[in-house]
Design a protein around this motif. Structure first.
Motif, PDB file in Angstrom:
ATOM      1  N   LYS A  63      -5.647   0.670   5.315  1.00 54.84           N
ATOM      2  CA  LYS A  63      -7.090   0.097   4.777  1.00 54.84           C
ATOM      3  C   LYS A  63      -6.520  -1.889   5.439  1.00 54.84           C
ATOM      4  O   LYS A  63      -7.121  -2.424   5.895  1.00 54.84           O
ATOM      5  CB  LYS A  63      -7.360  -0.098   3.752  1.00 54.84           C
ATOM      6  CG  LYS A  63      -8.156   1.089   2.655  1.00 54.84           C
ATOM      7  CD  LYS A  63      -8.148   1.202   1.570  1.00 54.84           C
ATOM      8  CE  LYS A  63      -8.703   2.291   1.125  1.00 54.84           C
ATOM      9  NZ  LYS A  63      -9.010   2.319  -0.672  1.00 54.84           N
TER      10      LYS A  63
ATOM     11  N   SER B 217       0.917  -1.206   0.097  1.00 54.60           N
ATOM     12  CA  SER B 217      -0.668  -0.102  -0.375  1.00 54.60           C
ATOM     13  C   SER B 217       0.775   1.026   0.253  1.00 54.60           C
ATOM     14  O   SER B 217       1.967   1.117  -0.101  1.00 54.60           O
ATOM     15  CB  SER B 217      -0.659   0.314   1.442  1.00 54.60           C
ATOM     16  OG  SER B 217      -2.281  -1.272   1.150  1.00 54.60           O
TER      17      SER B 217
ATOM     18  N   GLU C 279      -3.016   4.711   2.589  1.00 50.93           N
ATOM     19  CA  GLU C 279      -4.191   3.898   1.621  1.00 50.93           C
ATOM     20  C   GLU C 279      -3.500   2.271   2.967  1.00 50.93           C
ATOM     21  O   GLU C 279      -4.186   1.307   3.195  1.00 50.93           O
ATOM     22  CB  GLU C 279      -3.410   2.689   0.584  1.00 50.93           C
ATOM     23  CG  GLU C 279      -3.824   4.170  -0.559  1.00 50.93           C
ATOM     24  CD  GLU C 279      -4.788   3.687  -0.756  1.00 50.93           C
ATOM     25  OE1 GLU C 279      -6.250   2.561  -0.589  1.00 50.93           O
ATOM     26  OE2 GLU C 279      -5.997   4.788  -0.797  1.00 50.93           O
ATOM     27  N   PHE C 280      -2.253   2.006   3.633  1.00 55.43           N
ATOM     28  CA  PHE C 280      -1.755   1.392   4.723  1.00 55.43           C
ATOM     29  C   PHE C 280      -3.043   1.548   5.718  1.00 55.43           C
ATOM     30  O   PHE C 280      -2.996   0.416   6.898  1.00 55.43           O
ATOM     31  CB  PHE C 280      -0.176   2.005   4.751  1.00 55.43           C
ATOM     32  CG  PHE C 280       0.513   1.534   4.530  1.00 55.43           C
ATOM     33  CD1 PHE C 280       1.079   0.617   4.398  1.00 55.43           C
ATOM     34  CD2 PHE C 280       1.531   3.027   3.584  1.00 55.43           C
ATOM     35  CE1 PHE C 280       2.080   0.164   2.659  1.00 55.43           C
ATOM     36  CE2 PHE C 280       2.396   2.128   3.617  1.00 55.43           C
ATOM     37  CZ  PHE C 280       2.943   0.826   3.267  1.00 55.43           C
TER      38      PHE C 280
END
Length: 243
Positions: free
Chosen positions: A40, A33, A37-38
């Motif tokens: 998520k 990611s 976005e990490f």
């Protein structure tokens, strides 16, 4: 109030632990990611389980995982910012600023796991903060990088040299710190503080000197020394051949 802080600290710790595990798994599986976005990769359920709390307790403090991360980031930003201060009332400006940089390195070392996580997700937050804090220290403490050395009517070149030396110095500190935060075990923190102090003092002496080198002078200097080194290397090569 103490109870609230303790619970938030517990949730922060659980979040960091789960994120570290999930990010390691994601990297190992090739499921990478980037940035936020990490986030998520982790769920509220995973955090509450790691913190040994129920979901209702989690939502007492945070709206969701993104809100949790924002609070965690603010927590470390506030702590790092505070660690930079203390130089304002000191007599020796240079010593005080170098000490404050050392205190900031100590803070980053003591909180390395959380700061590394935040740095991975938000690349710019700590470099921007560090650059701002050191720039403020340089500008506020009148004895450092004294613009009076430029003369009563400085040329644009001399102003440029001073301004961009300060930018170069502070941004350099910021990004070295950023790299170190991602790899804190690669370089001892005491050695890092020594390097900062040495670099800062060297730049200070350069700026305070009566003559600031122009770009042409710098190029001439490097050409001269490159020629000298090439000549020495050639002579050494010849001596080794003869012997």
């Amino acid at each position: 109030m103490f109870q609230n802080i303790t619970m938030k600290q517990s949730i922060y710790h659980a979040f960091i632990q789960v994120m570290e595990q999930n990010m390691t798994t994601a990297h190992a599986s090739g499921r990478l990611s980037d940035g936020r976005e990490f986030l998520k990769l982790v769920s509220v359920t995973q955090v509450t389980k790691a913190a040994h709390i129920n979901r209702r307790t989690f939502y007492t403090y945070f709206h969701d995982i993104y809100d949790l991360f924002d609070h965690l980031e603010d927590y470390y930003v506030s702590g790092l910012s505070q660690s930079f201060h203390g130089w304002e009332d000191q007599d020796d400006s240079m010593k005080a600023v170098i000490q404050s940089i050392g205190d900031a390195v100590d803070y980053m070392s003591e909180n390395r796991r959380g700061i590394k996580l935040v740095s991975t997700i938000d690349t710019l937050v700590f470099p921007n903060l560090i650059q701002k804090e050191i720039t403020d220290a340089i500008n506020v403490t009148g004895g450092l990088f004294n613009r009076g050395k430029l003369g009563a009517d400085p040329t644009k070149d001399r102003e440029w040299n001073l301004n961009y030396t300060i930018i170069f110095l502070t941004s350099g500190f910021a990004w070295v710190c950023y790299h170190w935060m991602l790899h804190p075990d690669d370089f001892p923190k005491d050695k890092l503080k020594e390097e900062f102090a040495s670099t800062f003092m060297g730049a200070y002496k350069l700026i305070q000197s009566d003559q600031l080198l122009t770009s042409d002078q710098m190029q001439a200097y490097f050409r001269e020394h490159s020629t000298v080194h090439a000549k020495v290397d050639a002579e050494s090569h010849c001596d080794s051949q003869i012997s």
